[in-house]
Design a protein around this motif. Structure first.
Motif, PDB file in Angstrom:
ATOM      1  N   LEU A 218       0.903  -1.148   0.187  1.00  0.00           N
ATOM      2  CA  LEU A 218      -0.012   0.018   0.003  1.00  0.00           C
ATOM      3  C   LEU A 218       0.754   1.405   0.039  1.00  0.00           C
ATOM      4  O   LEU A 218       0.716   2.174  -0.781  1.00  0.00           O
ATOM      5  N   ASN A 219       1.965   1.225   0.698  1.00  0.00           N
ATOM      6  CA  ASN A 219       2.652   2.364   0.852  1.00  0.00           C
ATOM      7  C   ASN A 219       3.368   2.785  -0.577  1.00  0.00           C
ATOM      8  O   ASN A 219       3.361   3.762  -1.137  1.00  0.00           O
ATOM      9  N   LEU A 220       3.936   1.517  -1.126  1.00  0.00           N
ATOM     10  CA  LEU A 220       4.533   1.863  -2.366  1.00  0.00           C
ATOM     11  C   LEU A 220       3.596   2.216  -3.488  1.00  0.00           C
ATOM     12  O   LEU A 220       4.038   3.134  -4.276  1.00  0.00           O
ATOM     13  N   ILE A 221       2.375   1.703  -3.460  1.00  0.00           N
ATOM     14  CA  ILE A 221       1.445   1.895  -4.710  1.00  0.00           C
ATOM     15  C   ILE A 221       1.097   3.438  -4.175  1.00  0.00           C
ATOM     16  O   ILE A 221       0.713   4.287  -5.229  1.00  0.00           O
ATOM     17  N   GLU A 222       0.834   3.923  -2.813  1.00  0.00           N
ATOM     18  CA  GLU A 222       0.306   4.975  -2.643  1.00  0.00           C
ATOM     19  C   GLU A 222       1.295   6.279  -3.068  1.00  0.00           C
ATOM     20  O   GLU A 222       0.648   7.223  -3.620  1.00  0.00           O
ATOM     21  N   ASN A 223       2.574   5.799  -2.764  1.00  0.00           N
ATOM     22  CA  ASN A 223       3.610   6.862  -3.288  1.00  0.00           C
ATOM     23  C   ASN A 223       3.483   6.927  -4.859  1.00  0.00           C
ATOM     24  O   ASN A 223       3.797   7.815  -5.358  1.00  0.00           O
ATOM     25  N   ALA A 224       3.602   5.743  -5.611  1.00  0.00           N
ATOM     26  CA  ALA A 224       3.434   5.775  -6.924  1.00  0.00           C
ATOM     27  C   ALA A 224       2.178   6.932  -7.531  1.00  0.00           C
ATOM     28  O   ALA A 224       2.485   7.498  -8.396  1.00  0.00           O
ATOM     29  N   GLU A 225       1.391   6.646  -6.881  1.00  0.00           N
ATOM     30  CA  GLU A 225       0.108   7.615  -7.047  1.00  0.00           C
ATOM     31  C   GLU A 225       0.640   9.001  -6.970  1.00  0.00           C
ATOM     32  O   GLU A 225       0.099   9.879  -7.715  1.00  0.00           O
ATOM     33  N   LYS A 226       0.722   9.280  -5.688  1.00  0.00           N
ATOM     34  CA  LYS A 226       0.870  10.358  -4.810  1.00  0.00           C
ATOM     35  C   LYS A 226       2.006  11.373  -5.793  1.00  0.00           C
ATOM     36  O   LYS A 226       1.728  12.598  -6.077  1.00  0.00           O
ATOM     37  N   TYR A 227       3.212  10.661  -6.258  1.00  0.00           N
ATOM     38  CA  TYR A 227       4.080  11.443  -6.761  1.00  0.00           C
ATOM     39  C   TYR A 227       4.032  11.425  -8.324  1.00  0.00           C
ATOM     40  O   TYR A 227       5.169  11.670  -9.114  1.00  0.00           O
ATOM     41  N   SER A 228       2.992  11.006  -8.850  1.00  0.00           N
ATOM     42  CA  SER A 228       2.829  11.053 -10.364  1.00  0.00           C
ATOM     43  C   SER A 228       1.754  12.020 -10.867  1.00  0.00           C
ATOM     44  O   SER A 228       0.669  12.187 -10.181  1.00  0.00           O
ATOM     45  N   SER A 229       1.513  12.077 -12.140  1.00  0.00           N
ATOM     46  CA  SER A 229       0.624  13.012 -12.645  1.00  0.00           C
ATOM     47  C   SER A 229      -0.709  12.128 -12.761  1.00  0.00           C
ATOM     48  O   SER A 229      -0.764  11.003 -12.909  1.00  0.00           O
ATOM     49  N   GLU A 230      -1.987  13.062 -12.979  1.00  0.00           N
ATOM     50  CA  GLU A 230      -3.162  12.371 -12.919  1.00  0.00           C
ATOM     51  C   GLU A 230      -3.364  11.439 -14.009  1.00  0.00           C
ATOM     52  O   GLU A 230      -4.277  10.508 -13.941  1.00  0.00           O
ATOM     53  N   ASP A 258      19.235  10.905  -7.519  1.00  0.00           N
ATOM     54  CA  ASP A 258      20.373   9.773  -7.145  1.00  0.00           C
ATOM     55  C   ASP A 258      20.942   9.981  -5.617  1.00  0.00           C
ATOM     56  O   ASP A 258      20.901   9.034  -4.682  1.00  0.00           O
ATOM     57  N   ALA A 259      21.100  11.237  -5.320  1.00  0.00           N
ATOM     58  CA  ALA A 259      21.641  11.743  -3.917  1.00  0.00           C
ATOM     59  C   ALA A 259      20.530  11.486  -2.861  1.00  0.00           C
ATOM     60  O   ALA A 259      20.917  11.256  -1.695  1.00  0.00           O
ATOM     61  N   GLU A 260      19.402  11.130  -3.300  1.00  0.00           N
ATOM     62  CA  GLU A 260      18.240  11.128  -2.113  1.00  0.00           C
ATOM     63  C   GLU A 260      17.930   9.661  -2.027  1.00  0.00           C
ATOM     64  O   GLU A 260      17.074   9.255  -1.128  1.00  0.00           O
ATOM     65  N   LYS A 261      18.376   8.749  -3.109  1.00  0.00           N
ATOM     66  CA  LYS A 261      17.802   7.396  -3.192  1.00  0.00           C
ATOM     67  C   LYS A 261      17.898   6.496  -1.952  1.00  0.00           C
ATOM     68  O   LYS A 261      16.972   5.736  -1.686  1.00  0.00           O
ATOM     69  N   GLU A 262      18.866   6.885  -1.017  1.00  0.00           N
ATOM     70  CA  GLU A 262      19.051   6.297   0.239  1.00  0.00           C
ATOM     71  C   GLU A 262      18.247   6.900   1.279  1.00  0.00           C
ATOM     72  O   GLU A 262      17.639   6.177   1.928  1.00  0.00           O
ATOM     73  N   ARG A 263      18.330   8.159   1.336  1.00  0.00           N
ATOM     74  CA  ARG A 263      18.025   9.029   2.447  1.00  0.00           C
ATOM     75  C   ARG A 263      16.417   8.780   2.595  1.00  0.00           C
ATOM     76  O   ARG A 263      15.720   8.989   3.581  1.00  0.00           O
ATOM     77  N   VAL A 264      15.664   8.778   1.326  1.00  0.00           N
ATOM     78  CA  VAL A 264      13.959   8.627   1.399  1.00  0.00           C
ATOM     79  C   VAL A 264      13.747   7.490   2.461  1.00  0.00           C
ATOM     80  O   VAL A 264      12.423   7.381   2.879  1.00  0.00           O
ATOM     81  N   PHE A 265      14.615   6.626   2.761  1.00  0.00           N
ATOM     82  CA  PHE A 265      14.204   5.425   3.596  1.00  0.00           C
ATOM     83  C   PHE A 265      14.366   5.618   4.998  1.00  0.00           C
ATOM     84  O   PHE A 265      13.852   4.920   5.904  1.00  0.00           O
ATOM     85  N   LYS A 267      13.407   7.802   8.697  1.00  0.00           N
ATOM     86  CA  LYS A 267      12.336   7.979   9.216  1.00  0.00           C
ATOM     87  C   LYS A 267      12.109   9.638   9.033  1.00  0.00           C
ATOM     88  O   LYS A 267      12.897  10.154   9.110  1.00  0.00           O
ATOM     89  N   PHE A 268      11.134   9.834   8.788  1.00  0.00           N
ATOM     90  CA  PHE A 268      10.310  11.388   8.725  1.00  0.00           C
ATOM     91  C   PHE A 268      11.244  12.042   7.440  1.00  0.00           C
ATOM     92  O   PHE A 268      10.586  13.236   7.140  1.00  0.00           O
ATOM     93  N   TYR A 269      11.808  11.458   6.841  1.00  0.00           N
ATOM     94  CA  TYR A 269      12.744  11.935   5.557  1.00  0.00           C
ATOM     95  C   TYR A 269      11.590  12.121   4.404  1.00  0.00           C
ATOM     96  O   TYR A 269      10.960  11.312   4.027  1.00  0.00           O
ATOM     97  N   ARG A 270      11.550  13.727   3.926  1.00  0.00           N
ATOM     98  CA  ARG A 270      10.790  13.780   2.745  1.00  0.00           C
ATOM     99  C   ARG A 270      11.671  14.509   1.632  1.00  0.00           C
ATOM    100  O   ARG A 270      12.345  15.699   2.250  1.00  0.00           O
ATOM    101  N   VAL A 271      11.607  14.225   0.447  1.00  0.00           N
ATOM    102  CA  VAL A 271      12.571  15.019  -0.554  1.00  0.00           C
ATOM    103  C   VAL A 271      12.171  16.582  -0.564  1.00  0.00           C
ATOM    104  O   VAL A 271      10.947  16.781  -0.445  1.00  0.00           O
ATOM    105  N   GLY A 272      13.096  17.421  -0.493  1.00  0.00           N
ATOM    106  CA  GLY A 272      12.831  18.925  -0.998  1.00  0.00           C
ATOM    107  C   GLY A 272      12.536  19.590   0.492  1.00  0.00           C
ATOM    108  O   GLY A 272      12.741  18.921   1.480  1.00  0.00           O
ATOM    109  N   ASN A 273      12.096  20.762   0.266  1.00  0.00           N
ATOM    110  CA  ASN A 273      11.572  21.668   1.489  1.00  0.00           C
ATOM    111  C   ASN A 273      10.011  21.493   1.771  1.00  0.00           C
ATOM    112  O   ASN A 273       9.197  21.433   1.020  1.00  0.00           O
ATOM    113  N   GLU A 274       9.933  21.535   2.968  1.00  0.00           N
ATOM    114  CA  GLU A 274       8.636  21.057   3.739  1.00  0.00           C
ATOM    115  C   GLU A 274       7.436  22.369   3.312  1.00  0.00           C
ATOM    116  O   GLU A 274       6.247  21.950   2.771  1.00  0.00           O
ATOM    117  N   ASP A 275       8.031  23.463   3.009  1.00  0.00           N
ATOM    118  CA  ASP A 275       7.132  24.604   2.359  1.00  0.00           C
ATOM    119  C   ASP A 275       6.679  24.596   1.103  1.00  0.00           C
ATOM    120  O   ASP A 275       5.689  24.998   0.401  1.00  0.00           O
TER     121      ASP A 275
END
Ligand code: ADP
Length: 324
Positions: A218-230, A258-265, A267-275
């Motif tokens: 569910l988490n992987l599919i939800e991400n695929a959905e969330k970070y892709s266009s409609e 590439d620089a984020e591929k390890e870090r996204v795993f 805890k709490f890490y999200r790519v980019g800036n929260e704002d």
């Protein structure tokens, strides 16, 4: 930032103090030896010329200097290592505190926005008489939002269990392709424009915990959905390869540098800036995915999709092949 100020003040004080004591020690040492020489000379050598014993004493004095300098250098080296380690630990704590603050903000938002959407959908249905098809679309949207809340709650519980080391994995034989197809049927994930394609090899069995694996998928599919266009396509592949079941979740979305591929795993890490981030989330999903996959003796990696998007590759030992 207060702990950092205290930390740097302390480091500054220790260094100054250290320098001062080293200076005093060397100075005292020199004074003692010079007085010894003077006393000897007064007793035995009124002519004032330096004799053999004086040279030995001067040599000894220099030796003492080197000893103090050597021990000082070792102490300074150890102190520096300690400072670097402590500084790293403080930065980690500060970062964690920042992420936790972001987490609370995102969780509040994550709860608020789907609840508001569900309420709006229900009020719309209450006020208007729609055709069956329109009614169905509104309900579908509401169920989708309810699922989002469900995933959020399940994720929070799962993190608590993982961190409390209290999760006892069930060991059931699961046909991966059928398991995912069933999940896709029972949940409404996809906003109307997105399509999901399933390409599963038959009879790929793994041994695992259905509840935990549901969370992974569910988490992987939800991400695929969330970070892709409609209007994008999400492809789910299941294959077996050298004693392993390989699950791939392929999207055509934003991709992950590439620089984020390890870090996204993390805890709490999200790519980019929260704002600046458009899509909401808590940064817990991939942390859970990685832990659960590893608890199943599997691994998860990210590759780039072509021309764009990400491929999450999850590998599990095939059932009966747990030692592989
Ligand atoms: P969340 O989605 O709640 O932020 P996750 O742990 O699931 O947390 O993901 C961490 C980060 O990884 C996300 O914030 C996002 O930046 C990035 N990410 C995850 N999956 C994808 C994906 N399929 N495409 C692009 N970026 C992704």
């Amino acid at each position: 930032m207060k702990p950092l100020v205290i930390f740097y003040s302390l480091v500054f004080y220790i260094l100054i103090q250290f320098g001062w004591w080293a200076y005093l020690l060397i100075d005292l040492n020199s004074e003692v030896y010079l007085q010894k020489i003077e006393a000897l000379n007064r007793e035995k050598n009124p002519s004032g010329e330096l004799r053999m014993e004086d040279h030995e004493l001067i040599h000894k004095m220099h030796e003492r200097w080197w000893m103090v300098a050597g021990e000082g250098a070792v102490f300074l080296g150890l102190l520096m290592i300690g400072i670097v380690i402590t500084r790293k630990a403080i930065f980690k704590e500060v970062e964690l505190a920042r992420q936790q603050k972001n987490f609370i903000l995102s969780v509040t938002h994550e709860f608020k926005s789907p609840l508001a959407a569900i309420k709006l959908n229900l009020q719309t249905l209450q006020k208007h008489q729609f055709e069956k098809e329109k009614q169905h679309a509104i309900l579908r949207q509401a169920i989708h939002e309810a699922d989002r809340i469900n995933v959020l709650v399940e994720n929070a519980l799962m993190v608590a269990r993982i961190e409390g080391h209290s999760y006892e994995l069930a060991k059931e034989e699961i046909c991966l392709g059928d398991f995912i197809s069933d999940l896709l049927k029972t949940r409404v994930f996809f906003s109307t424009g997105q399509k999901v394609e399933m390409q599963a090899e038959a009879d790929v069995y793994i041994t695992g915990d259905p509840l935990a694996l549901t969370s992974v998928v569910l988490n992987l599919i939800e991400n695929a959905e969330k970070y892709s266009s409609e209007d994008s396509v999400i492809t789910i592949k299941v294959n077996s390869h050298s004693g392993h079941a390989i699950l791939e979740i392929i999207d055509q979305g934003a991709g992950i540098p590439d620089a984020e591929k390890e870090r996204v795993f993390d805890k709490f890490y999200r790519v980019g800036n929260e704002d600046t981030r458009k899509s909401k989330g808590t940064g817990l999903g991939l942390f859970i995915v990685k832990h659960i996959v590893e608890m199943h003796r599997g691994s998860v990696t990210i590759r780039d999709n072509s021309p764009k998007g990400s491929i999450f590759v999850v590998s599990f030992p095939l059932a009966g092949n747990l030692e592989a």
